[in-house]
Enzyme design. Structure first.
Site, PDB file in Angstrom:
ATOM      1  N   ASN A 162       0.853  -1.188   0.228  1.00 35.40           N
ATOM      2  CA  ASN A 162       0.057  -0.096  -0.061  1.00 35.40           C
ATOM      3  C   ASN A 162       0.861   1.216  -0.117  1.00 35.40           C
ATOM      4  O   ASN A 162       1.403   1.676   0.897  1.00 35.40           O
ATOM      5  CB  ASN A 162      -0.796  -0.091   1.226  1.00 35.40           C
ATOM      6  N   GLU A 163       1.133   1.901  -1.204  1.00 38.19           N
ATOM      7  CA  GLU A 163       2.024   2.815  -1.359  1.00 38.19           C
ATOM      8  C   GLU A 163       1.528   4.157  -0.969  1.00 38.19           C
ATOM      9  O   GLU A 163       0.102   4.189  -0.957  1.00 38.19           O
ATOM     10  CB  GLU A 163       2.537   2.768  -2.892  1.00 38.19           C
ATOM     11  N   PRO A 164       2.292   5.304  -0.899  1.00 37.87           N
ATOM     12  CA  PRO A 164       1.795   6.695  -0.757  1.00 37.87           C
ATOM     13  C   PRO A 164       0.511   6.862  -1.710  1.00 37.87           C
ATOM     14  O   PRO A 164       0.722   6.671  -2.941  1.00 37.87           O
ATOM     15  CB  PRO A 164       2.742   7.645  -0.951  1.00 37.87           C
ATOM     16  N   SER A 166      -2.481   5.483  -0.878  1.00 33.35           N
ATOM     17  CA  SER A 166      -3.352   4.382  -0.632  1.00 33.35           C
ATOM     18  C   SER A 166      -4.591   5.070   0.278  1.00 33.35           C
ATOM     19  O   SER A 166      -4.350   5.805   1.316  1.00 33.35           O
ATOM     20  CB  SER A 166      -2.726   3.482  -0.109  1.00 33.35           C
TER      21      SER A 166
END
Length: 639
Positions: A162-164, A166
């Site tokens: 869950n990258e920036p 998300s």
């Protein structure tokens, strides 16, 4: 009262944090919690549903669970697992797949029913992924949700993938990986270009439904993102901050990962402190930098308004504290890294005697010596000390394939020019070229290619050491066995590595040992090499008198510098010496322009070193000391 003090210490922290002395102790604690859950479920004849993570962080947890299974009879027959994520696309039998990772570290060693293992499928057709993700979510829900979810944290603040950006209610889905995440994975894939750009991941909303969430983090590389996750504002830019909204989360950290939390980094802001010399120095330097003032201009109000009133009362008046710290900083500066002969050494970082010292500079890779302390290296030689350099590893994994071919082509052309038969060399060259043309990402080179790459780096190291003024008999190539695996994952350290190091130390009997104390090296080689040196010195200290007079100085490399309050010896460099250091680094041509494993920093190694040395000098200037062109910094390690 103890609880009140703890609350005061942790008032900046927005979720529960437990800090352990080291990763092993932390991992054992987490494994015990998982084991207890499994056994409790077994008593009730129910299933334990575990959410599992991959990466370096949980490896010791899985190792302990395997030990508990083999030695204590812990059964996993009632366990169902769901992994957080998987690269996409990814074949399950690929070395980099999380299927391979989980089998290697856990599933192949326990009695879990393979039908109870769930890992996102990296082989799906793109149009089939949405339905798979919904089914993954439904399966977790039908089982009553996850009992425990294990998490690591990426340097972007991602949990799972869950990258920036998300959303906090996101579910299992296909995502695009952040560039930093792909750079961090580059070594496993043989280069960033081979790292998949996408992954299937559980969502933050899925993670939130777990009855217990444990996020683990080790080492200083994670310290800055841990501070943001624990003390920062909730933000999609740092997805781990969403965990502040959960009542079921706990961060399990080692001391290094926790080191930037306020209660450890600037404890005077949250509690009364024991003001020893080390903490006083750190606090005064912090205050000067925070306010943008030289040390000698700090006032009583500055101390009182920034959490340091207790220090002013106990150790004041403030001006005396300032003078004491200023003098201590000044005494770290020396142009004589081997000690100044016939001088009072009571306030110098190194001893005056013996006037001519035997020094060994240990270099983990073949260029760390000149990158990290090239100016000091040259200064020691210029000042007539008996200097040796020891290259601990061949560095043969960090050479481009086309460079290897180019050097063999030169050998063929040279043999032809000299009238020598080059048939065998041509045959070898053709086999090398065929291998390289068909080479898979991260595939181990043939022994011949490894040898060529090692010789390239050896030749560059010799050129650099000669430029610094060394004779060839003072240049040592150790080729420590732990490194010679031909791949990014190295062999375990054995007694052979230590014995080789002991033999060289015993041969030279140094008064000074310089070693890489840059443990943020993303390759992990520096800390391994340092620990080998340390073990060798400790063993020798039991039988050898000369070890009592041997000082171990740590330098740092291309990846970071010591904090100003940590520095015990600062060697100033003139503009001319900065240029000499740069030309020594230039001898390492295979690492110039574009290194195979450059880390996060796009700058060339010479530029990183030059900028860092100038920043160190600037930090001293900002505190009110002399303004030098550049400085190299060292910390003494007392073994």
């Amino acid at each position: 009262m103890a609880r009140l003090n703890l609350l005061e210490e942790t008032r900046f922290e927005k979720l529960p944090v437990s800090v352990f002395e080291n990763p092993k102790a932390a991992s054992l604690s987490v494994a015990k919690r998982i084991g207890n859950l499994i056994k409790e479920k077994q008593k009730n004849n129910t299933q334990a549903v575990l959410g599992l993570a991959t990466g370096a962080t949980p490896i010791a947890v899985y190792a302990e669970l395997v030990r508990m299974h083999k030695e204590e009879g812990l059964s996993f027959k009632n366990v169902i697992t769901f992994n957080l994520d998987e690269y996409y696309p990814m074949q399950p039998d690929a070395a980099q797949s999380y299927v391979s990772f989980m089998n290697e570290h856990l599933f192949a060693h326990i009695d879990i029913d393979k039908n109870n293992v769930n890992i996102p499928d990296g082989t799906l057709a793109l149009e089939d992924i949405p339905a798979f993700c919904l089914a993954y979510e439904k399966k977790i829900g039908d089982l009553g949700g996850l009992d425990i979810q294990i998490l690591g944290i990426g340097r972007t603040g991602h949990i799972g993938f869950n990258e920036p950006g998300s959303a906090p209610n996101s579910g299992t889905r296909l995502v695009t990986l952040d560039d930093l995440t792909r750079r961090d994975a580059a070594r496993d894939f043989g280069g960033k270009s081979f790292v998949p750009t996408k992954a299937i991941t559980m969502g933050i909303g899925t993670i939130f439904k777990a009855r217990e969430i444990i996020l683990m983090a080790w080492n200083r590389k994670k310290a800055s993102i841990i501070k943001k996750a624990v003390e920062g504002e909730i933000s999609g830019e740092v997805p781990a901050t969403y965990l502040q909204l959960s009542d079921n989360v706990e961060f399990i950290l080692d001391q290094d990962a926790a080191s930037q939390l306020t209660r450890f980094d600037t404890p005077w802001l949250v509690k009364d402190c024991i003001w020893d010399e080390k903490l006083t120095r750190k606090a005064v330097i912090w205050l000067a930098n925070y306010l943008g003032k030289p040390v000698l201009k700090l006032t009583e109000d500055d101390f009182n308004n920034n959490g340091m009133a207790q220090l002013a009362i106990e150790k004041g008046p403030v001006y005396n504290i300032n003078i004491d710290i200023f003098n201590k900083l000044q005494h770290t500066i020396t142009g004589w890294p081997g000690g100044k002969p016939n001088a009072d050494d009571s306030e110098r970082p190194e001893r005056a005697e013996p006037a001519k010292k035997r020094s060994i500079i240990f270099s983990p890779h073949p260029d760390d010596d000149v990158i990290s302390m090239g100016g000091t290296f040259i200064r020691l030689v210029d000042q007539k000390h008996d200097v040796h350099v020891a290259y601990q590893t061949s560095g043969n994994t960090a050479v481009w394939d086309d460079d290897a071919l180019r050097f063999v082509e030169f050998g063929i052309d040279f043999s032809e020019k000299m009238g020598q038969n080059q048939d065998e060399l041509r045959t070898l060259y053709q086999s090398m070229r065929t291998f390289i043309d068909q080479k898979q990402p991260n595939q181990v080179d043939t022994p011949e290619i490894q040898a060529v790459k090692g010789l390239i780096r050896k030749g560059e190291a010799i050129a650099g050491a000669r430029y610094c003024g060394l004779e060839d008999d003072h240049i040592h190539f150790m080729a420590l066995p732990f490194y010679e695996s031909g791949k990014s994952q190295k062999n375990p350290v054995t007694d052979a590595d230590v014995v080789l190091t002991m033999e060289l130390l015993q041969k030279v009997k140094p008064h000074q040992v310089f070693a890489a104390g840059d443990f943020e090296d993303p390759h992990g080689t520096h800390i391994v090499c340092f620990n080998i040196i340390l073990e060798a010195l400790r063993r020798l200290s039991k039988t050898e008198e000369w070890v009592k007079d041997c000082w171990l100085w740590m330098y740092r490399g291309a990846w970071q510098e010591f904090e100003t309050h940590e520095i015990e010896m600062a060697v100033p460099l003139s503009p001319q010496e900065v240029e000499r250091k740069k030309f020594a680094i230039f001898k390492h041509q295979s690492q110039k322009d574009r290194a195979v494993f450059p880390g996060d920093d796009a700058r060339e190694f010479w530029k990183r070193a030059e900028d860092r040395n100038r920043e160190t000098a600037q930090s001293y200037d900002n505190l009110g000391l002399a303004d030098y062109e550049a400085m190299e910094a060292f910390v003494r390690y007392k073994f």
